[in-house]
Design an enzyme around this catalytic site. Sequence first.
Site, short mmCIF file in Angstrom:
data_model
loop_
_atom_site.label_atom_id
_atom_site.label_comp_id
_atom_site.label_asym_id
_atom_site.label_seq_id
_atom_site.Cartn_x
_atom_site.Cartn_y
_atom_site.Cartn_z
N HIS A 1 0.83 -1.21 0.00
CA HIS A 1 0.00 0.00 0.00
C HIS A 1 0.86 1.26 0.00
O HIS A 1 1.52 1.57 1.00
CB HIS A 1 -0.89 -0.04 1.25
N HIS B 1 -0.70 10.39 -3.03
CA HIS B 1 -2.03 9.97 -2.57
C HIS B 1 -3.00 11.15 -2.53
O HIS B 1 -4.05 11.13 -3.14
CB HIS B 1 -1.94 9.32 -1.19
#
Length: 294
Positions: free
Chosen positions: A52, A94
């Site tokens: 991740h 992100h």
Amino acid sequence: MKTTWKWSFIVLFVVIVIIGGTYLWKAEEKVRNVNSVSPISLSSDKILNIAHRGASGYAPEHTLIAYQSAQQMNADYLEIDIHMTADGELVALHDEDVSRTTNGSGLVEYMSLTELKKLDAGTWFNIAYPEKADDYYVGIEVPTLEEIFDNFGLHSNYYIEIKDPDPVMTDKFLSMLEDYHLIEENKVIIQSFSAETLEQIHAKYESIPLIQLLYKDEAKSANYNQIRQYASGVGVSYQELDQELVQKIHHEDLHVHTYTVNTAEDMVQMVRWGVDGIFTDYPDRLAEILSNNS
Ligand code: G3P
Ligand code: CA
């Protein structure tokens, strides 16, 4: 006499060109195949270890070192969130705003790549996690998708989230995947919270596995029949999952990938419930649990 010599020279030249061209084509093909690690198809019974934002439990998220660490920890996929700069470059980030993970501020969509490349994308991590701090992280950059593909190429599998539903960005992204042979080599999974984006991709590339991300508390009421028209699975928050919901989604003939699972206890639970993929900041920890479980 002269004409005969001339024709024999021409024939000889043509033969050399044909032999040389075939050899070069074969060599290029061989190099490509030598580099490509066997892709992991969604249908395999292996639980996918999805790093991740890279191995973001150990290194600043979405940096080349985070991806490199993930690869060394035997992650199956590098999870990458992408945005586009004002001058049309795809970058790994992100948040839409650079403030949290760099020493800059503002929306990445209003920045040029040159401006973004001046930012320090590593020091924040040393400040936030002094126990994990490393001088190497000071001053590291936000990588472009091109730099990531140049670095890892066919050695890695990529699990890429399109954060902003933008057809121009999506088309640019898809042509990059083509250029790096990642679609034909089955090295990429695409994910998004935007069904519209995934449907746009599915209409052009039926072969690319797509994952419909669901926000927390969406999974229980999602229209899985509709999702199945374009996606191979769903990405669900692990905090919403239970055995019944995993079984329900499997019954809908969809894969279950769950995010973001970081403790060994939760990882074991997800394995017990039979999920098909786990997003984690700690791919080494998950790799150990999966190997004990195999
Ligand atoms: O893409 C899977 C998971 O990462 C979704 O949440 O906010 O970490 O991108 P987020
Ligand atoms: Ca993501």
